[in-house]
Every structure is written in C-alpha cells, then in structure tokens.
Design an enzyme around this catalytic site. Structure first.
Site, PDB file in Angstrom:
ATOM      1  N   HIS A  94      -7.568  18.668  30.499  1.00  0.00           N
ATOM      2  CA  HIS A  94      -7.641  17.204  30.446  1.00  0.00           C
ATOM      3  C   HIS A  94      -6.492  16.660  29.579  1.00  0.00           C
ATOM      4  O   HIS A  94      -6.106  17.283  28.597  1.00  0.00           O
ATOM      5  CB  HIS A  94      -9.002  16.776  29.877  1.00  0.00           C
ATOM      6  CG  HIS A  94      -9.244  15.314  30.047  1.00  0.00           C
ATOM      7  ND1 HIS A  94      -8.705  14.381  29.205  1.00  0.00           N
ATOM      8  CD2 HIS A  94      -9.924  14.626  30.999  1.00  0.00           C
ATOM      9  CE1 HIS A  94      -9.054  13.161  29.623  1.00  0.00           C
ATOM     10  NE2 HIS A  94      -9.797  13.289  30.712  1.00  0.00           N
ATOM     11  N   GLU A 166      -5.245  12.745  37.391  1.00  0.00           N
ATOM     12  CA  GLU A 166      -5.590  11.673  36.462  1.00  0.00           C
ATOM     13  C   GLU A 166      -4.308  11.121  35.843  1.00  0.00           C
ATOM     14  O   GLU A 166      -3.815  11.663  34.840  1.00  0.00           O
ATOM     15  CB  GLU A 166      -6.495  12.221  35.350  1.00  0.00           C
ATOM     16  CG  GLU A 166      -7.800  12.792  35.856  1.00  0.00           C
ATOM     17  CD  GLU A 166      -8.890  12.740  34.785  1.00  0.00           C
ATOM     18  OE1 GLU A 166      -9.911  12.113  35.032  1.00  0.00           O
ATOM     19  OE2 GLU A 166      -8.686  13.304  33.696  1.00  0.00           O
TER      20      GLU A 166
HETATM   21  P1  PGA Z   1     -12.075   7.018  32.602  1.00  0.00           P
HETATM   22  O1  PGA Z   1     -11.779   8.541  32.201  1.00  0.00           O
HETATM   23  O2  PGA Z   1     -12.897   7.044  33.869  1.00  0.00           O
HETATM   24  O3  PGA Z   1     -12.834   6.464  31.434  1.00  0.00           O
HETATM   25  O4  PGA Z   1     -10.755   6.363  32.807  1.00  0.00           O
HETATM   26  C1  PGA Z   1     -11.484   9.513  33.161  1.00  0.00           C
HETATM   27  C2  PGA Z   1     -11.176  10.815  32.479  1.00  0.00           C
HETATM   28  O5  PGA Z   1     -10.564  10.802  31.407  1.00  0.00           O
HETATM   29  O6  PGA Z   1     -11.537  11.885  32.991  1.00  0.00           O
END
Ligand code: PGA
Length: 253
Positions: A94, A166
């Site tokens: 992440h 992401e």
């Molecule tokens: P968010 O986070 O949906 O709050 O933007 C997604 C993530 O960090 O996996």
C-alpha cells in the site's frame, strides 16, 4: 469473466468491539450477494474476532500487511504463517506502507513471494504519486512497480494475484473532498497495467488477473468506475468504515 471483488481497507481504525459491532450489522446487509468476493481488512488486533464473527458469512478477512520472513527477531511484525491462520488475503505494498514505512518494490516482492508460497492471495497495491503524473511518468512508475513487485513469481501464481491500482493523489486519507480518478483516467491506467501483464507473461494471464481500483471509491461513484472494462472491483478505504460499504458491494451489475 472476472469475478468482481470489493475489499475494505480499514487502515488504523476500529478496535475489537467496534469491529464486531460493525460486522454484525454488515453481514445481513450483504448476505444475498453471491456474484462478487467481499473482503474486509481490519487491524491485526481485530482479525481473530472478525474471523469468528464472519464464519458462515460471505465476507472474507484480509491482513493489511505482513513481513516477508517466516519468523525471527522482527519486533512488531507478523509472518505469512501467522496471517494464514486467520486470512486468505493480505494487502501488500500500500502507498502508505511505501511512504511512511519506506517499503520498496524489492521488499514488497519478497512479501508477495512469501504470501504466494503460503497460499495467501496478495492484494498488491501499485499507483503513481501526483508528481509522477504531473511529470508524465505514470506509465514508467506503474511498469516498474508491476515488474519489480512480481519478479520471479511463477506465472501460474500471477494469475491468482489481485492488483489494486491506487493513484496516490486520489486516496482520501480521511478527507472526503479528495476526488477519485475519473472513470476514463482509471480505465486508461487499468488497461495499461493489463498490457504490462501481457508483455511480462501472456494474454491469458493478463485477462485472468483482477485489477481493483482504489482512491475515494464511494457509493456515489462506484457504478461509473465499475462500468469500465478493466476495473474488476475496488479497494475501499474511508468508505469501508461505514455501513454504506454494503452499497459499494451491491454496485449496479
Ligand atoms: P480511500 O482509500 O478509499 O479512503 O481513498 C483507499 C486506500 O487507501 O486503499
């Protein structure tokens, strides 16, 4: 057809009591959903109780991180064998682990290999920072992340790995005003990532891998995102802490 997955990344939120109470409410709300995988990733301290409460339901548990090694003098860490006792999935790489805990593609690659060897499905996060996108380096960054994080993972295992695209600039970090990537921008990146998988492996593998979108996904925007041909689900942060998560799980099919 790739089976959709909606996964909730709770980050450092909810104690044991809050976890149990939340899941007891969520279970009946998503009980009828049998055409998507549903995953929640509570903090380590709540995994055991989450697993107990979720037994017999259609919701699975994931860990948010793990160490690459089996055991040893690594204060504060847990290994794949420990994760495997409770979870079938683990979130790896992440951007918050990369940024605040200095994780590199090479470290994440070792974790991916350990997870796969222990029969845990990695949800491998990739995504460019704002500065990368602004300077036109998005594709280069994604290519490096995919190829380095998956290095030496056997092709038959790659098929079962879940990728989560992401874009870091779209992750809410608790700020509801942060905007998600537009469906077009997200689709372009997902298509590019699928192309990388084709180049590194083969078309069949690239078509089999599920690629989730993450970054401010909410009940209000999930349908448009999920209409995109290469978006196979979501990794949801802030919005997974509320019962509206059930609406994300029940996006328009
Ligand atoms: P968010 O986070 O949906 O709050 O933007 C997604 C993530 O960090 O996996």
């Amino acid at each position: 057809m790739r089976r959709p997955i909606i996964a909730g990344n709770w980050k450092m939120n909810k104690n044991v009591k809050e976890t149990v109470g939340f899941l007891e409410e969520l279970i009946p709300m998503v009980a009828g959903v049998d055409d998507a995988d549903i995953v929640v990733a509570p903090p380590f301290t709540a995994l055991s109780d989450a697993k107990r409460v979720l037994s017999g339901s259609n919701i699975n548990v994931a860990a948010q991180n793990m160490h690459a090694l089996e055991k040893g003098a690594y204060t504060g860490c847990i290994s794949a064998t420990m994760v495997k006792e409770l979870c079938d999935y683990v979130i790896l790489g992440h951007s918050e682990r990369r940024e605040f805990f200095c994780e590199t593609n090479e470290m994440i690659n070792r974790k991916v290999k350990s997870a796969v060897e222990h029969g845990i499905t990695p949800i491998l996060c990739i995504g460019e920072w704002k500065a990368d996108r602004d300077s036109g380096r998005t594709h280069e960054v994604l290519h490096a992340q995919v190829s380095q994080c998956l290095q030496d993972v056997p092709v038959e295992e790659v098929r079962n790995i879940i990728l989560a695209y992401e874009p870091v600039w779209a992750i809410s970090r608790g700020d509801p005003n942060v905007k998600p990537a537009t469906p077009d921008v997200a689709q372009e990146a997902h298509g590019f990532i699928r192309g990388i998988l084709s180049d590194l492996y083969d078309d069949e593998t690239s078509q089999a891998v599920r690629i989730l979108y993450g970054g401010s996904m909410k009940p209000e925007n999930v349908n448009e995102l999920m209409k995109q041909p290469d978006i196979d689900g979501g990794l949801v942060g802030g919005a997974s802490l509320k019962l509206g998560f059930a609406d994300i799980v029940k996006f328009n099919r």
